[in-house]
Design an enzyme around this catalytic site. Structure first.
Site, PDB file in Angstrom:
ATOM      1  N   ARG A   1     -24.295  16.159  -7.884  1.00 12.28           N
ATOM      2  CA  ARG A   1     -22.994  15.859  -8.559  1.00 12.28           C
ATOM      3  C   ARG A   1     -23.250  15.835 -10.181  1.00 12.28           C
ATOM      4  NH1 ARG A   1     -21.507  10.109  -7.253  1.00 12.28           N
ATOM      5  NH2 ARG A   1     -20.358  11.064  -5.419  1.00 12.28           N
TER       6      ARG A   1
ATOM      7  N   ASN B   1     -30.440   7.083  -1.659  1.00  9.97           N
ATOM      8  CA  ASN B   1     -29.465   7.782  -0.709  1.00  9.97           C
ATOM      9  C   ASN B   1     -30.245   8.428   0.369  1.00  9.97           C
ATOM     10  OD1 ASN B   1     -27.224   7.152  -2.339  1.00  9.97           O
ATOM     11  ND2 ASN B   1     -27.237   8.905  -3.283  1.00  9.97           N
TER      12      ASN B   1
ATOM     13  N   THR C   1     -15.592  -2.286  -9.703  1.00 13.03           N
ATOM     14  CA  THR C   1     -16.933  -1.830  -9.371  1.00 13.03           C
ATOM     15  C   THR C   1     -17.918  -1.758 -10.413  1.00 13.03           C
ATOM     16  OG1 THR C   1     -17.665   0.472  -8.947  1.00 13.03           O
ATOM     17  CG2 THR C   1     -15.887   0.446 -10.267  1.00 13.03           C
ATOM     18  N   ASP C   2     -19.403  -1.885  -9.746  1.00 11.89           N
ATOM     19  CA  ASP C   2     -20.553  -1.871 -11.010  1.00 11.89           C
ATOM     20  C   ASP C   2     -20.416  -0.472 -11.696  1.00 11.89           C
ATOM     21  OD1 ASP C   2     -21.347  -0.027  -8.535  1.00 11.89           O
ATOM     22  OD2 ASP C   2     -23.051  -1.339  -8.359  1.00 11.89           O
ATOM     23  N   GLU C   3     -19.846   0.472 -11.227  1.00 11.59           N
ATOM     24  CA  GLU C   3     -20.101   1.662 -11.827  1.00 11.59           C
ATOM     25  C   GLU C   3     -19.323   1.739 -13.342  1.00 11.59           C
ATOM     26  OE1 GLU C   3     -19.295   5.474  -9.529  1.00 11.59           O
ATOM     27  OE2 GLU C   3     -19.172   4.300  -7.690  1.00 11.59           O
TER      28      GLU C   3
ATOM     29  N   HIS D   1     -24.172  12.478 -12.382  1.00  9.79           N
ATOM     30  CA  HIS D   1     -24.681  11.655 -11.409  1.00  9.79           C
ATOM     31  C   HIS D   1     -25.470  10.398 -11.878  1.00  9.79           C
ATOM     32  CE1 HIS D   1     -25.359  11.342  -6.668  1.00  9.79           C
ATOM     33  NE2 HIS D   1     -24.778  10.386  -7.329  1.00  9.79           N
TER      34      HIS D   1
ATOM     35  N   ASP E   1       0.799  -1.074   0.023  1.00 11.03           N
ATOM     36  CA  ASP E   1       0.232  -0.083  -0.046  1.00 11.03           C
ATOM     37  C   ASP E   1       0.908   1.355  -0.033  1.00 11.03           C
ATOM     38  OD1 ASP E   1      -1.882   2.095   1.095  1.00 11.03           O
ATOM     39  OD2 ASP E   1      -3.290   0.526   1.155  1.00 11.03           O
TER      40      ASP E   1
ATOM     41  N   TYR F   1     -13.701   8.709 -12.570  1.00 10.42           N
ATOM     42  CA  TYR F   1     -13.399   7.307 -11.752  1.00 10.42           C
ATOM     43  C   TYR F   1     -13.680   5.968 -12.162  1.00 10.42           C
ATOM     44  CZ  TYR F   1     -14.567   3.805  -8.489  1.00 10.42           C
ATOM     45  OH  TYR F   1     -14.772   2.401  -7.811  1.00 10.42           O
ATOM     46  N   SER F   2     -14.978   5.953 -12.819  1.00  9.26           N
ATOM     47  CA  SER F   2     -15.497   4.943 -13.437  1.00  9.26           C
ATOM     48  C   SER F   2     -14.881   4.436 -14.698  1.00  9.26           C
ATOM     49  CB  SER F   2     -17.007   4.995 -13.549  1.00  9.26           C
ATOM     50  OG  SER F   2     -17.265   5.912 -14.307  1.00  9.26           O
TER      51      SER F   2
ATOM     52  N   THR G   1      -2.938   5.907 -11.046  1.00 15.33           N
ATOM     53  CA  THR G   1      -3.311   4.857 -10.074  1.00 15.33           C
ATOM     54  C   THR G   1      -3.845   3.927 -10.828  1.00 15.33           C
ATOM     55  OG1 THR G   1      -2.840   6.586  -8.347  1.00 15.33           O
ATOM     56  CG2 THR G   1      -3.983   4.210  -7.959  1.00 15.33           C
TER      57      THR G   1
ATOM     58  N   LYS H   1     -11.526   2.873 -13.901  1.00 11.71           N
ATOM     59  CA  LYS H   1     -11.782   1.457 -13.617  1.00 11.71           C
ATOM     60  C   LYS H   1     -12.238   0.561 -14.699  1.00 11.71           C
ATOM     61  CE  LYS H   1     -11.506  -0.256 -10.001  1.00 11.71           C
ATOM     62  NZ  LYS H   1     -10.419  -1.129  -9.522  1.00 11.71           N
TER      63      LYS H   1
ATOM     64  N   ALA I   1      -6.595   1.501  -5.424  1.00 12.16           N
ATOM     65  CA  ALA I   1      -7.121   2.201  -6.448  1.00 12.16           C
ATOM     66  C   ALA I   1      -7.441   3.586  -5.922  1.00 12.16           C
ATOM     67  CB  ALA I   1      -8.475   1.679  -7.032  1.00 12.16           C
TER      68      ALA I   1
END
Length: 354
Positions: free
Chosen positions: A293, A258, A134-136, A296, A33, A159-160, A100, A163, A83
């Site tokens: 966001r 949420n 991730t599922d994103e 979103h 790490d 981000y997604s 990263t 990934k 990540a």
């Protein structure tokens, strides 16, 4: 006694996996790490004295150091969790996520491939590169339907997208070079030791201090919530029993908006910590709707049927039991929370386009 190399083991999910491995199995664990803002070795305090645990402070983008770790520790498998993972931060600074999540994963794949090519016999036959995603990467859903392992990728955020790129790199190294891999895509995790930029710990800590509980837009975004200890069990099951080259979706079977999540937290806190900050009749009075966001996604939902059918895994926690355990942990571990909030993060709003 097998040895696992786990990247990102000081993070939220990684530390949960390591705690489970040391406390419930005979595995040796090497934790690699970089210790960014979200990495915290205190999350591993319950197992850090074990003779089966070792720590290497290494950046996955540092090829020579990653190769040294492989040479010195000789792992039987790798579970890659390191990540950058926060959507709002990716909006503020996408380059860190590319470095990263994309470059780092590529460096790791190359180091793993070189190491695997030198193995012989059973060691080579059983080696496995487990990539945790991730599922994103699938984008968002309408009001109906579920993400399956065959759902086309349609990432929405930096981000997604990063990934999704790393997932493709892992599949390419499997297809082109024959590196044995498995990939998992999980839904939203929650539970103890989570860095308080994420919704659930942020709401708990803000509520206890009488601060606003920010809800993006109407709060009608739907997520499938997965208790982190259930995820840790699933990851180990896939590593041990998953079929080479396959992808497994991991979900908690807990779709909540949420707003529902925040109201649930407020209800639990009303019961467990009725001595509210002055002037607050109920914690839900602190709910504050803020601008949504950018980009979103509205709804995520996982079809976890494949991992249930093929690997006999199902979550043990319901959302109610998991949420109560999570609140209890944060109420009992205020010292951990204060040490995490060391100045690098002050619970400010991130991901706002200027």
């Amino acid at each position: 006694m097998k040895k696992l190399l786990i990247t990102g083991g000081a993070g939220f999910i990684g530390s949960a996996v390591i705690r489970h491995l040391i406390e419930n199995t005979s595995y040796q664990v090497v934790n690699l790490d970089k210790l960014t803002y979200a990495g915290n070795l205190e999350s591993l305090a319950p197992v850090s004295d074990s003779g089966r645990y070792a720590f290497e402070q290494v950046d996955i983008c540092d090829g020579p150091e990653v190769e040294r770790v492989f040479r010195e520790h000789r792992p039987d498998a790798i579970m890659h969790l390191a990540a950058e993972s926060h959507v709002d931060r990716s909006i503020d600074g996408p380059a860190d996520f590319i470095q990263t999540n994309v470059v780092g994963t590529t460096v790791l794949l190359e180091a793993a491939r070189s190491y695997w090519n030198e193995l012989e016999g059973a060691a080579k036959a059983t080696f496995r590169f487990h990539h945790v995603s991730t599922d994103e990467v699938y984008g968002d859903l309408g009001s109906e339907g579920l993400f399956t392992e065959e759902t086309p990728y349609a990432p929405s955020s930096p981000y997604s997208a990063s990934k999704a790129s790393s997932d493709h790199m892992v599949r390419a190294w499997h297809r082109t070079y024959g590196l044995p891999v498995v990939i998992t895509n999980c839904s939203n995790n929650y539970g103890p030791y989570q860095f308080p930029e994420k919704l659930i710990p942020l709401v708990i800590l803000n509520a206890l201090e009488g601060k606003p509980l920010p809800i993006y837009g109407k709060g009608d975004q739907v997520r499938d919530w997965l208790y982190v200890a259930d995820h840790a069990r699933a990851l180990i099951r896939v590593l041990e029993q998953g079929q080479d080259g396959q992808t497994y979706n991991i979900g908690g079977h807990n779709e909540k908006t949420n707003l529902e999540v925040v109201h649930g937290l407020c209800t639990i806190l009303d019961s467990k910590r009725p001595q509210r900050p002055r002037g607050i009749a109920a914690y839900a009075d602190l709910i504050t709707h803020v601008a949504d966001r950018p980009g979103h996604d509205l709804r995520y939902a996982i079809d976890a049927g494949k991992i249930q059918r093929e690997l006999d895994w199902t979550p043990e926690e319901t959302f109610a039991t998991g949420l109560e355990k999570t609140v209890d942990w944060y109420l009992e571990n205020s010292v951990w929370c204060q040490r995490v909030l060391d100045g690098s993060y002050r619970r400010e709003r991130l991901g706002v386009i200027q």
